[in-house]
Write a protein that holds these residues in place. Structure first.
Motif, PDB file in Angstrom:
ATOM      1  N   PRO A  24      45.537  40.728  30.382  1.00 50.08           N
ATOM      2  CA  PRO A  24      46.697  40.336  29.575  1.00 50.08           C
ATOM      3  C   PRO A  24      46.384  40.299  28.077  1.00 50.08           C
ATOM      4  CG  PRO A  24      46.260  38.705  31.315  1.00 50.08           C
ATOM      5  CD  PRO A  24      45.153  39.706  31.367  1.00 50.08           C
ATOM      6  N   LEU A  25      45.117  40.058  27.717  1.00 48.09           N
ATOM      7  CA  LEU A  25      44.747  39.970  26.299  1.00 48.09           C
ATOM      8  C   LEU A  25      43.322  40.490  26.146  1.00 48.09           C
ATOM      9  CD1 LEU A  25      45.771  38.899  23.527  1.00 48.09           C
ATOM     10  CD2 LEU A  25      44.707  36.719  24.091  1.00 48.09           C
ATOM     11  N   CYS A  31      39.138  34.895  22.578  1.00 40.86           N
ATOM     12  CA  CYS A  31      38.632  35.301  23.881  1.00 40.86           C
ATOM     13  C   CYS A  31      39.528  36.408  24.417  1.00 40.86           C
ATOM     14  CB  CYS A  31      38.701  34.145  24.887  1.00 40.86           C
ATOM     15  SG  CYS A  31      37.645  32.742  24.516  1.00 40.86           S
ATOM     16  N   ALA A  32      38.979  37.180  25.355  1.00 40.92           N
ATOM     17  CA  ALA A  32      39.827  38.014  26.195  1.00 40.92           C
ATOM     18  C   ALA A  32      40.384  37.134  27.311  1.00 40.92           C
ATOM     19  CB  ALA A  32      39.018  39.149  26.789  1.00 40.92           C
ATOM     20  N   LEU A  33      41.583  37.477  27.792  1.00 38.67           N
ATOM     21  CA  LEU A  33      42.144  36.801  28.971  1.00 38.67           C
ATOM     22  C   LEU A  33      42.196  37.827  30.098  1.00 38.67           C
ATOM     23  CD1 LEU A  33      45.081  34.663  27.535  1.00 38.67           C
ATOM     24  CD2 LEU A  33      42.863  33.860  28.389  1.00 38.67           C
ATOM     25  N   LEU A  34      41.645  37.438  31.249  1.00 34.05           N
ATOM     26  CA  LEU A  34      41.429  38.375  32.341  1.00 34.05           C
ATOM     27  C   LEU A  34      41.878  37.757  33.663  1.00 34.05           C
ATOM     28  CD1 LEU A  34      37.788  39.185  31.185  1.00 34.05           C
ATOM     29  CD2 LEU A  34      39.838  40.507  30.681  1.00 34.05           C
ATOM     30  N   GLU A  35      42.250  38.634  34.605  1.00 34.63           N
ATOM     31  CA  GLU A  35      42.748  38.129  35.885  1.00 34.63           C
ATOM     32  C   GLU A  35      41.972  38.742  37.052  1.00 34.63           C
ATOM     33  OE1 GLU A  35      46.908  38.959  35.556  1.00 34.63           O
ATOM     34  OE2 GLU A  35      47.277  37.161  34.347  1.00 34.63           O
ATOM     35  N   VAL A  36      41.331  37.899  37.821  1.00 35.11           N
ATOM     36  CA  VAL A  36      40.562  38.338  38.980  1.00 35.11           C
ATOM     37  C   VAL A  36      41.488  38.350  40.192  1.00 35.11           C
ATOM     38  CG1 VAL A  36      38.597  37.788  40.479  1.00 35.11           C
ATOM     39  CG2 VAL A  36      38.441  37.383  38.010  1.00 35.11           C
ATOM     40  N   VAL A  38      43.076  37.785  43.712  1.00 27.53           N
ATOM     41  CA  VAL A  38      42.889  36.743  44.722  1.00 27.53           C
ATOM     42  C   VAL A  38      42.114  37.345  45.902  1.00 27.53           C
ATOM     43  CG1 VAL A  38      44.082  35.216  46.358  1.00 27.53           C
ATOM     44  CG2 VAL A  38      44.974  35.515  44.036  1.00 27.53           C
ATOM     45  N   GLN A  41      35.522  37.988  44.624  1.00 27.59           N
ATOM     46  CA  GLN A  41      34.580  37.290  43.764  1.00 27.59           C
ATOM     47  C   GLN A  41      34.322  38.156  42.543  1.00 27.59           C
ATOM     48  OE1 GLN A  41      31.472  36.720  46.767  1.00 27.59           O
ATOM     49  NE2 GLN A  41      31.907  34.527  46.765  1.00 27.59           N
ATOM     50  N   LEU A  42      33.948  37.479  41.457  1.00 30.20           N
ATOM     51  CA  LEU A  42      33.632  38.179  40.220  1.00 30.20           C
ATOM     52  C   LEU A  42      32.126  38.408  40.165  1.00 30.20           C
ATOM     53  CD1 LEU A  42      34.918  39.041  37.435  1.00 30.20           C
ATOM     54  CD2 LEU A  42      34.217  36.784  36.605  1.00 30.20           C
ATOM     55  N   TRP A  85      35.618  45.295  33.720  1.00 27.83           N
ATOM     56  CA  TRP A  85      35.637  44.986  32.290  1.00 27.83           C
ATOM     57  C   TRP A  85      34.223  44.976  31.718  1.00 27.83           C
ATOM     58  CZ3 TRP A  85      37.431  40.039  34.834  1.00 27.83           C
ATOM     59  CH2 TRP A  85      38.718  40.175  35.355  1.00 27.83           C
ATOM     60  N   HIS A 135      31.708  43.185  34.171  1.00 27.78           N
ATOM     61  CA  HIS A 135      32.385  42.371  35.180  1.00 27.78           C
ATOM     62  C   HIS A 135      32.995  43.294  36.227  1.00 27.78           C
ATOM     63  CE1 HIS A 135      32.418  39.892  31.531  1.00 27.78           C
ATOM     64  NE2 HIS A 135      32.549  38.831  32.288  1.00 27.78           N
TER      65      HIS A 135
END
Lengths: 324, 324
Positions: A24-25, A31-36, A38, A41-42, A85, A135
């Motif tokens: 999203p950012l 910071c970067a905004l990131l979505e893992v 559901v 695991q990261l 990422w 990541h």
């Protein structure tokens, strides 16, 4: 010339083709905004490449960038993770635009191939070095680790081993080759290794343990042995050698020793339980990468090298940045 | 002395008190495996500190470690994120155990305070530098960014401004102070800034935009203005100055100019819509951190400095690593 670090960043690092929906950012905020996803695991890994230690300061920036990102993606591959990422911390003595342009060319070519988005970083003044943090995602519970192996599991490696060390020897002037084409091929292998990303993902339900070969097979396999409390037997005649390595080092012992110790190969070493052996070839068929069984895990500790069933007493050392 | 990089890592970085339940696998494998809470976005930031650029090579390693981690946590704070994990890439000329021991002391003290787990990294040989990548969580859609501000919003800063630059001047021998206690206090402020983590979280539903002051208020506020397409008026008489800064720089103009340009303050600058102004004090009450309204956003571009309603023509520059 852009003399402001923000201009530099904007100019070179905000121009990328990859634009993932789970970001999203990206660059440009604190910071970067990131979505893992559901259920995933990261997987996160950090590697530094320092001029003078990991590459020569005058090395081709395209190759340096490739090597930096490839070595990091290789860590994701070794976990069976899907890359997503990357953050880039770049330190350089001065804002060198031609260097940056080439670095970005190598970096974004590989990033785009694996759909990896640059999401942030830092540009600072100082001796040339690159630190990347990659990541990736791996389905809950399916990551390949170093500690899952059991006695009796078979030891595999992907691709061929030894080319990277041979290429480095050429690069450092430690080996004079009359065949310039061969020399260039080996140097190219040293810099332009392909991370085994698809292979790692394909091995999720097949391998019991895995890692990537960054310090040399004997050194890296040692990590699996230590984590799993086991010994290993390697049958050196089975080590996969490229035609180029055999041409570079016609003495078979030396070629095999290079294969055992060559770091920065970014091939995978993985272990497979007997019942999964038949699945290896099928799993890797679509990846275009070969895998060779080179030995087996045993109770005990340490690595035994065998040739025709007889132990070898080669003294080998993995690569160690701080060793004398 | 441990001469092997793996021993070094094991010895110094695997001994930490923080052991989070969202870290199924930390140091020691190809990647860390991490779990982001459902409903949260991941906030990620990377910062490098390079000896000779960001700190003196002979600086106290406890302070260097604190500064490195504090500056990264400050980026999470500026997003309103809750810190969780950090990766550390440490490059050093040789394995210096006394230095490492002190570095770890400073690093883990701050990490433990914020329950941040070291989940991986890299230790390499080369000129001294530290690159950290911090990870935190922020509830979906609640992150504080640089682009949410509107004309009319009020501009706030936390704490006091200018002490870091004053401390740096003392450190670099650019200022001779007879009061050694005052000198030491300012140097301490330069190195030991506290990231405004709780404050950032408390501002999630109050502020329209936020960032941390790492390059100087005028320089950093410029990022919000650029992202939001706005101008700002700062009333310099409202800038919060510490008693120490006033003692260090009794000429009021110079103290105010330091407050406007001092980088590495790691205070937050944030904007608040008129209807939320009453909520600021309440939101911050439990954090122990003060916030001061220093100006307002306006249509247009650029920053106007006012004193008693009259414009000032001070020429100020933010900190730029590559500037001549």
């Amino acid at each position: 010339m852009a003399s402001n670090e923000f201009d530099l960043i904007a100019q070179y690092f905000e121009r990328q083709a990859v634009n993932r929906s789970d970001v999203p950012l990206a660059i440009g905020d604190d910071c970067a905004l990131l979505e893992v996803p559901v259920g995933s695991q990261l997987a996160v890994s950090t590697d530094s490449l320092v001029a003078g230690t990991h590459f020569l300061a005058d090395a081709d920036p395209v190759r340096v960038a490739h090597k930096a990102l490839a070595s990091n993606l290789s860590d994701l591959a070794a976990m069976g993770a899907t890359p997503a990422w990357v953050s880039l911390a770049l330190t350089m003595p001065e804002p060198d635009e031609p260097w940056l342009a080439k670095f970005c060319e190598g970096f974004f070519a590989l990033a785009e191939y694996y759909n990896v988005q640059l999401v942030g970083g830092d540009t600072t003044k100082g001796p040339l070095s690159i630190t990347l943090t990659v990541h990736g995602f791996v389905p809950q519970g399916q990551a390949l680790t170093r500690y899952g192996a059991s006695s009796g599991d078979w030891i595999y490696v992907t691709g061929n081993l030894g080319d990277s060390a041979a290429g480095l020897a050429v690069l450092l002037g430690q080996a004079e080759l009359e065949d310039k084409q061969l020399a260039e091929t080996l140097v190219e292998r040293h810099f332009m290794a392909q991370p085994r990303v698809l292979t790692g993902q394909a091995l999720r339900k097949v391998a019991s343990a895995a890692l990537d070969i960054s310090d040399g097979l004997v050194s890296d396999l040692g990590h699996i042995l230590k984590r799993s409390g086991l010994a290993a037997v390697i049958e050196v005649d089975k080590l996969p050698l490229s035609p180029e390595l055999k041409a570079f080092e016609p003495l078979q012992d030396k070629a095999l020793q290079l294969a055992l110790t060559s770091g920065e190969e970014y091939e995978l070493c993985f272990t497979v339980p007997e019942q999964n052996r038949g699945a290896v070839e099928t799993a890797l068929a679509h990846t275009g990468v070969s895998a060779t069984c080179v030995g087996q895990l045993r109770p005990g500790s340490g690595i035994t090298l065998l040739r025709d069933g007889n132990p070898l007493d080669w003294q080998l050392q993995g690569y160690d940045h701080f060793a004398e």
